[in-house]
Enzyme design. Structure first.
Site, mmCIF file in Angstrom:
data_model
loop_
_atom_site.group_PDB
_atom_site.id
_atom_site.type_symbol
_atom_site.label_atom_id
_atom_site.label_comp_id
_atom_site.label_asym_id
_atom_site.label_seq_id
_atom_site.Cartn_x
_atom_site.Cartn_y
_atom_site.Cartn_z
ATOM 1 N N GLU A 32 59.284 56.983 24.091
ATOM 2 C CA GLU A 32 60.591 57.076 24.720
ATOM 3 C C GLU A 32 61.480 55.890 24.355
ATOM 4 O O GLU A 32 62.662 56.056 24.093
ATOM 5 C CB GLU A 32 60.409 57.141 26.240
ATOM 6 N N ASP A 33 60.889 54.721 24.376
ATOM 7 C CA ASP A 33 61.713 53.523 24.268
ATOM 8 C C ASP A 33 61.757 52.901 22.876
ATOM 9 O O ASP A 33 62.524 51.996 22.630
ATOM 10 C CB ASP A 33 61.200 52.453 25.256
#
Ligand code: MN
Length: 728
Positions: free
Chosen positions: A85-86
Site C-alpha cells: 500500500e505504502d
C-alpha cells in the site's frame, strides 16, 4: 538507521524468540527476509509519532506472534502488510520473494484498508460482512486485527478528528467482529481503547477510580483466598487466583445501562480461580471446597462446563458471601478453558436475522480454528488444516457503494443493471450506462466487492430484452420482464385491433378455440404471437382470412339432422300409400316413432290431423290400438324406383387415417350399395360420422350395419333414428 544497525538485530532476535515461544514451527529464514524487506521498503517513511515507519509492521508482527499466534506465514505477512500500500512494491514481487500465501494475505489486508478509506460508516453490520466477503483467507483478518490493535495502542499521535473516526470504527466494527471470532481479550482491548478516545473524560475518571480501589481489592482478595488455598493445597491442586479486572468499557456500559454509580457496579468483587489441570472434575472439587467455607447465594450458580456457551466458553460461575459479608462472584475453570475464553479459539456467529449457509461456513471455520489451537503441537494436522483454511464466507454476496458512499448488498455476478434496479426501478428502467470506480463500463460488467458505482440514465432509454440474460437479482429480472411484457401487450393489442377490423370486413367470427387452431395452423406459438406478428406487419392478413373463409365454408357442411334426413328419405320414397284411398288423403308421420322408409308402418286415424303414420313396433301405437283398434288402417311404402329407400346410419369409432375410406368401402362393396352422403367429424382421437345410403329394404340395411361393425376401429353403428341419434 540501516539494517545492520544493532538495534534492528536485537528486534529481529526478539521477534524470532517470541515466534519460537508461541508457534509450533518457525521458518527463521522467511521471518528474517520479511523483516529485512520491510525495513528496506519503509526506510524513508515515518509514523505520526516520528518513529521510523517500520516500528508499526514490526509491532503488528509481534502482536500476531504473541496474541494471535497461528503460524509463521501470518507473522511474515504482518511484517509486510503495509508494503504494497505504502511503497512501490507490488503483490507480484511479494509473491516471487515470499510465496503466494504471503502475497495474498498482504493483498487482502491492503484491499480491506482501501475499502474503509473515505467511506462513512452507516451500517456497521454491512461493513463486517463486507470485510468478510473480501477475505479468502482468515489470516487476513488476524493481521488486520493486529494492525488495528497497534494503531489503537498508538492513537495518541494522530489528530483528534482521526482519533474519533478510528475509535468509532474500532468500536462498531472491529470489536464485535473480534467477539464473533471468539477473540475475547482483543475485543475488550478494542473496546477500552475506543472508549478512551471517544469519551476521554469518562474513561479517565474510571481509570482513577479503579486505581484507587486497587489496594483495597488486592487485600480483600488475599483475605478471601487464605482460608481455602490451604485446602486446595491439601488436594494437591495447582491454581492461580486473580481478582478479575473487569474491563473499563464494560463497567461504563453497566453504569449507563443500570443507571448506577461506579461504586455499586464495582463493589461486587469478582474472583477467578484457574486450575492447572487437565481434569475437569477438579473444578467441581474446588467448588465444593469454596462452598464449605463461604455460604453460596442461591440461584447464582451456573455450570458452563457441563453445558458450554454457544461460543464454547466453559467455566463454573457461583456467587458466595465472602468476608465482611460482601458478595463475591467466582469463576472456576481449567487453564485450557481460560485460554479458550481469552484467546478466542471459538466464535459465536449466530445472527438473529440470518441463518444462511454462510453462517455455517463460518461455524465450520471456527471448528478448524479451535482444532488448530488445541492441537498446536501436532504439526501434521496443522498443515492439513491450513489447506482448508481458505475462507469463502459470503461468497454469494458482494458489497458495492453508491456515489455517496452508501453500501448496497448484491448477489455475486451482479451487474450495473442489477445495481440500478436496486437503487430504484426508475433508475433501472432508464439506465443507459455505468461508471465503475470512475470508468465507463458495459452494462453487463460483473461487479466486485468494494466497487463504487454511478448509473447514467436517460429518459429515452428503456430496458432491453437482452438484459434479462445477464442480470442476477430477482428484482431486476422481474422489473425487466414486466416492462417487456407491458411493451409486448401494447404491440399485441395493436395487432388485435388490426385483426378485429379485418374479420369484421370479411364477416367472419372466431371464438377462442378457432383462434387457437388458426394460430397453430399458421405455425404461431399462440394467438398472442400471431397478433404481435400482425402488428409488426409481417403477416398478410387478407390472404389468411380468405383461405380461412373458404375453410369455414368447407367445415360448415350442413349437419345432417334427423328431420332433414327423414324428409328426404320419405319424399324420395314417394310418401306412404294408404290402402284403399287415393294419394290426396291427409297424413303425417308420428313424432313418437319417426317412421322412415323401410320401416314396417301402420296408420292411425286421428281427429283433425288426418292419418298418423306409426312404426308397427311403436309403443305409443300399441297403447292407442288397445283403446280403439278400429282406427288402425294399413299403410305401406310405395315401391320406390329401382326398389331403393334412403337410410341413415350413425357410425362412431376410433379415428385413424383412412377410416372414411374404409367405411365407404364396406358399404359400396356390398351389392354395389350407393352412398348418398357421408360426413365424419373427429374430435381428439374419436370420430362420429353420419352416412346416408340407398337400400332395398331393412335386410339390406342390416347387412350393411353388420359389415360396418367389422371395420377396424368402429365401435358402434346405429340406424339414424329420431331425436335420440342426431349427428353432432
Ligand atoms: Mn498497518
Amino acid at each position: 538507521m540501516t539494517i545492520s544497525d544493532p538495534k534492528y538485530k536485537k528486534m529481529l532476535e526478539e521477534l524470532i524468540k517470541v515466534c519460537k515461544q508461541n508457534l509450533p514451527s518457525v521458518n527463521e529464514d522467511l521471518i528474517t527476509r520479511s523483516f529485512e524487506f520491510s525495513v528496506e521498503a519503509h526506510k524513508n517513511d515515518l509514523r505520526s509519532s516520528g518513529d521510523p515507519y517500520f516500528i508499526h509492521p514490526y509491532h503488528v508482527a509481534l502482536i500476531v506472534a504473541e496474541e494471535l499466534p497461528l503460524d509463521d506465514i501470518t507473522v511474515a505477512s504482518a511484517l509486510l502488510h503495509d508494503v504494497a500500500e505504502d511503497t512501490e512494491f507490488n503483490i507480484n514481487l511479494l509473491s516471487k520473494e515470499f510465496g503466494n500465501e504471503v502475497a495474498e494475505i498482504v493483498d487482502g489486508v491492503t484491499k480491506i484498508s482501501g475499502i474503509f478509506r473515505g467511506q462513512e460508516i452507516t451500517k456497521a453490520e454491512n461493513y463486517r460482512k463486507l470485510l468478510l466477503s473480501m477475505v479468502k483467507d482468515v489470516r487476513v483478518i488476524l493481521v488486520k486485527f493486529a494492525d488495528r490493535l497497534h494503531n489503537m495502542r498508538t492513537l495518541d499521535f494522530v489528530n483528534p478528528e482521526k482519533q474519533r473516526r478510528i475509535a468509532q470504527e474500532t468500536l462498531e466494527i472491529y470489536a464485535p467482529f473480534a467477539h464473533r471470532f471468539g477473540l475475547g481479550r482483543i475485543k475488550w482491548e478494542f473496546e477500552d481503547l475506543s472508549f478512551k478516545y471517544l469519551n476521554r473524560d469518562a474513561y479517565e475518571e474510571l481509570v482513577k477510580k479503579v486505581a484507587a480501589k486497587r489496594k483495597e481489592r488486592e487485600s480483600y482478595i488475599k483475605k478471601f483466598g487464605e482460608p481455602f488455598t490451604e485446602k486446595l493445597n491439601e488436594y494437591n491442586l495447582k491454581y492461580e487466583i486473580n481478582g478479575r479486572a473487569k474491563h473499563l468499557y464494560s463497567i461504563y456500559r453497566k453504569m449507563v445501562r443500570r443507571n448506577k454509580p461506579f461504586e455499586e457496579i464495582y463493589d461486587l468483587f469478582a474472583i477467578r480461580i484457574i486450575l492447572d489441570t487437565k481434569n475437569t472434575y477438579d473444578c467441581y472439587t474446588t467448588l465444593g471446597i469454596i462452598n464449605q467455607i463461604y455460604l453460596p447465594v442461591p440461584d447464582r450458580f451456573k455450570d458452563y462446563i457441563s453445558i458450554p456457551k454457544t461460543n464454547n466458553y466453559q467455566s463454573i460461575h457461583t456467587t458466595v458471601v465472602g468476608p465482611d459479608g460482601r458478595l463475591v462472584e467466582i469463576q472456576i475453570r481449567t487453564k485450557t478453558m481460560h485460554e479458550v475464553a481469552e484467546r478466542g479459539v471459538a466464535a459465536h456467529w449466530r445472527y438473529k436475522e440470518s441463518k444462511s449457509a454462510s453462517d455455517k461456513d463460518l461455524e465450520n471455520w471456527v471448528n478448524w480454528i479451535r482444532d488448530i489451537f488445541e492441537n498446536a503441537s501436532r504439526d501434521e494436522a496443522r498443515k492439513d488444516l491450513m489447506e482448508s483454511f481458505k475462507l469463502n464466507l459470503y461468497q454469494d454476496e458482494i458489497y458495492v457503494f453508491t456515489p455517496k458512499g452508501d453500501l448496497r448488498r448484491l448477489p455475486v455476478n451482479s451487474t450495473p443493471v442489477d445495481f440500478a434496479f436496486e437503487i430504484h426501478s426508475k433508475v433501472g428502467y432508464h439506465c443507459i450506462g455505468a461508471k465503475v470506480n470512475g470508468k465507463i463500463v458495459p452494462l453487463d460488467t460483473m461487479l466486485h466487492s468494494g466497487d463504487q458505482l454511478e448509473i447514467i440514465t436517460s429518459k429515452t432509454q428503456h430496458p432491453n430484452k437482452n438484459w434479462v440474460k445477464f442480470v442476477t437479482t430477482h428484482k431486476a429480472k422481474t422489473a425487466i420482464r414486466k416492462w417487456i411484457k407491458k411493451e409486448e401487450d401494447d404491440i399485441v393489442k395493436a395487432g388485435k385491433d388490426i385483426w378485429e377490423k379485418k374479420i369484421k370486413k370479411f364477416k367472419l367470427s372466431f371464438d377462442q378455440s378457432d383462434l387457437d387452431k388458426l394460430a397453430v395452423s399458421l405455425k404461431f406459438d399462440n394467438p398472442r404471437h400471431m397478433f404481435k406478428t400482425i402488428a409488426q406487419g409481417k403477416v398478410n392478413l387478407d390472404e389468411i382470412l380468405s383461405t380461412s373463409k373458404e375453410k369455414e365454408k368447407k367445415e360448415k357442411v350442413p349437419v345432417l339432422e334427423f328431420n332433414t334426413f327423414a324428409e328426404t328419405a320419405r319424399s324420395s320414397a314417394g310418401g306412404v300409400l294408404v290402402e284403399g284411398l287415393d294419394s290426396s288423403v291427409m297424413y303425417s308421420y308420428a313424432k313418437c316413432c319417426n317412421p322412415i322408409p323401410g320401416d314396417p308402418v301402420i296408420g292411425y286415424i286421428t281427429i283433425g290431423e288426418g292419418i298418423k303414420i306409426h312404426r308397427k313396433t311403436c309403443n305409443n301405437l300399441l297403447k292407442l290400438s288397445e283403446i280403439d283398434s278400429s282406427k288402425l288402417i294399413p299403410v305401406q311404402w310405395p315401391e320406390a324406383e329401382a326398389n331403393l329407400f334412403v337410410a341413415g346410419l350413425t357410425v362412431m369409432g376410433e379415428d385413424s387415417p383412412g377410416i372414411l375410406n374404409e367405411i365407404s368401402h364396406a358399404i359400396v362393396s356390398y351389392q354395389n350399395t350407393n352412398i348418398k352422403s357421408i360426413n365424419i367429424n373427429t374430435s381428439d382421437s374419436t370420430f362420429e360420422g353420419s352416412v346416408t345410403l340407398y337400400v332395398h329394404n331393412i335386410e339390406h340395411l342390416t347387412k350393411i350395419i353388420d359389415r360396418l361393425k367389422k371395420v377396424r376401429g368402429v365401435y358402434s353403428v346405429e340406424r339414424f333414428e329420431g331425436s335420440t341419434s342426431q349427428v353432432n
